[in-house]
Design an enzyme around this catalytic site. Structure first.
Site, mmCIF file in Angstrom:
data_model
loop_
_atom_site.group_PDB
_atom_site.id
_atom_site.type_symbol
_atom_site.label_atom_id
_atom_site.label_comp_id
_atom_site.label_asym_id
_atom_site.label_seq_id
_atom_site.Cartn_x
_atom_site.Cartn_y
_atom_site.Cartn_z
ATOM 1 N N ASP A 32 0.838 -1.186 0.000
ATOM 2 C CA ASP A 32 0.000 0.000 0.000
ATOM 3 C C ASP A 32 0.884 1.251 0.000
ATOM 4 O OD1 ASP A 32 -2.589 1.197 0.133
ATOM 5 O OD2 ASP A 32 -2.259 1.622 2.247
ATOM 6 N N GLU A 66 0.563 -0.605 -4.931
ATOM 7 C CA GLU A 66 -0.456 0.413 -5.097
ATOM 8 C C GLU A 66 0.268 1.687 -5.529
ATOM 9 O OE1 GLU A 66 -2.057 3.817 -4.589
ATOM 10 O OE2 GLU A 66 -1.581 3.312 -2.513
ATOM 11 N N ASP A 101 -11.289 0.405 -1.376
ATOM 12 C CA ASP A 101 -11.365 1.835 -1.108
ATOM 13 C C ASP A 101 -12.249 2.597 -2.092
ATOM 14 O OD1 ASP A 101 -9.882 2.121 1.207
ATOM 15 O OD2 ASP A 101 -7.986 2.452 0.164
#
Length: 496
Positions: free
Chosen positions: A298, A345, A398
């Site tokens: 992330d 990400e 998300d």
């Protein structure tokens, strides 16, 4: 990265079906593996599986440990099978909901049962069980000893943050720690017991996944919570002052259309970590990759450079970019771990230095149709543009669901989307699944809400909000064989 294209489904473990108000490592997880096998999928992706707390809205990204497992995920039925609980203990909590996690009801219910299971174990465990437990404590002592003591002290101090504990404990005075281990020995053992049963159940789940040809795709948040065993036990690894408070916190700068974000996590002292050969990070990754097969990093940008906001500033714009550890970090990790099984990400802040770092190690980046300009001739987020070294999603934890996103599109974008995908939008979620599956992306992933064609009511998280997130659950009857068969058909037509 495997040469053969692969596909799978995102579903966080708390979203699994089950009898105790929250998904766990038991029968609901096996049922989902059966669904994946029938759907001809080989990847199961989920959020971090560490402990969660009400202080962070039970976000899996606000955990008190980057190493420990979430006690809420422990399968109580298995504990009853071991003789640690009575069958009467397995009646679900009042207020539990089949399609949502009521944490206010579930968390105390689980804590009570886990404490009862531990007390039975402590009083009645045989030699073999005790030996297995002690073997686990020794094997995982590098993180478990500090985590169990942290959890015990946290409870003893009324859930107060470690920075509010007495100075000798907060500062980890050796004599104070030794006295605390003796004073709180039972609580320390209890927390170690919970981690032991989590670990055993996890390894059984991973074996069951492997039997079905399914790899587990976990998640690696770059930052950890200030109030965590990680920061308390490794204060030199973070930018803290003499009282343990951060001197700078993480976030992202303002972008056109937003004011930036101030996350509040302490930032790393990368110079000290480099001098220590990234020891804490190597231990963290070793533990993670002992539990999963592939990890999503992330906020990968922060390994290149990170946005550091002065701790006394509320405005994210007050921050500055500082250099991250860069290639040296990943080269060191690769030398110690033998490989780098990561996807990253890389959404937002797509600058040359980050792209160069990503491509140097051949990490696949993320592509999500929600971010496309559908009226542009080419756009990096349109599935037809996905490169081989990428991971294509229909939506993520998300974002809104595919249906919810589609319903909020401006008319011109919706019309262009219809043209690009040759669809009328009647089954837009499945249109996107087919488009992502038919792209060149090495990995193709969808979500259970998209498979079920659900709208915004099934959204898992809304970034920047504190209430109502991380609660959606799938019910057992929604894992429909017909849905699995439809996904298997698209997979056979596009990925094989």
């Amino acid at each position: 990265m495997q040469q053969q294209r692969r596909s799978g489904v995102f579903l966080h473990l708390t979203s699994l079906p089950g009898p105790h108000g929250v998904g766990d490592l038991g029968a609901g997880a096996r049922a989902f593996l059966d669904f994946l096998e029938r759907a001809d999928q080989s990847l199961w992706q989920f959020c971090p599986v560490g402990p969660t707390s009400a202080a962070y809205g039970h976000s899996p990204y606000g955990s008190p440990s980057a190493f420990a497992g979430n006690p809420l995920l422990v399968d109580l039925t298995d504990l009853a099978g071991r003789g640690y609980l009575d069958e009467s203990d397995l009646d679900g909590p009042e207020g539990a909901e089949p399609g949502s996690v009521n944490y206010e009801a579930v968390a105390p219910f689980k804590r009570e049962r886990l404490r009862e299971a531990y007390e039975t174990f402590a009083a009645e465990a045989g030699e073999d069980e005790r030996a297995d437990f002690e073997s686990f404590r020794e094997r995982e002592s590098a993180w478990l000893a500090d985590y169990a003591l942290y959890a015990a002290l946290n409870g003893a101090h009324g859930d107060a943050a470690w920075t509010d504990w007495p100075a000798d404990l907060a500062g980890r005075d050796a004599d104070a720690l030794a006295a605390a281990r003796e004073t709180h020995a039972e609580a320390v053992e209890y927390h170690a017991f919970v981690q032991w049963v989590f670990d055993e159940q996890w390894r059984e789940l991973r074996a069951a996944a492997a039997d079905r040809g399914v790899d587990l795709v976990g998640d690696l948040p770059i930052y950890v919570a200030l109030d965590s065993a990680d920061v308390w036990a490794n204060q030199d690894a973070f930018r803290l002052d003499g009282d343990g408070d951060p001197t700078a916190v993480a976030g992202v700068p303002p972008n056109p259309g937003d004011d930036g974000q101030r996350w509040g996590n302490p930032v790393y002292d990368w110079d000290r970590l480099r001098e220590a050969d990234y020891g804490w990070w190597r231990r963290r990754l070793s533990r993670l990759l002992d539990l999963i097969d592939l990890a999503r990093i992330d906020h990968f940008k922060a390994f290149d450079e990170y946005w550091a906001i002065p701790a006394d500033a509320d405005d994210p714009a007050a921050g500055e970019w500082r250099p991250g550890p860069g290639a040296d970090f990943f080269e060191t990790v690769r030398d110690h771990l033998g490989g780098l099984p990561f996807v990253v990400e890389d959404l937002g802040f797509l600058d040359e230095s980050m792209i160069a770092l990503r491509d140097r190690f051949e990490f696949p980046g993320m592509r999500v149709p929600h971010y496309a300009d559908w009226c542009a001739e080419t756009d990096r987020y349109k599935p037809a543009s996905y490169p081989r070294r990428s991971v294509g999603y229909t939506s993520t934890h998300d974002t809104d669901t595919a249906v919810g996103w589609y319903e909020s599109l401006p008319d011109d974008q919706r019309d262009c989307l219809h043209y690009a995908l040759a669809t009328d939008g009647e089954r837009i979620a499945w249109d996107l699944i087919e488009a992502v599956w038919d792209s060149d992306a090495a990995l193709a992933l969808t979500t259970v809400p998209d498979l079920l064609e659900l709208g915004s009511e099934a959204r898992f998280n809304v970034p920047g909000t504190a209430e109502g997130n991380w609660r959606w659950r799938v019910t057992a009857d929604q894992l429909d064989p017909d849905v699995a068969d439809e996904l298997a058909g698209i997979t056979a037509a596009t990925l094989r």
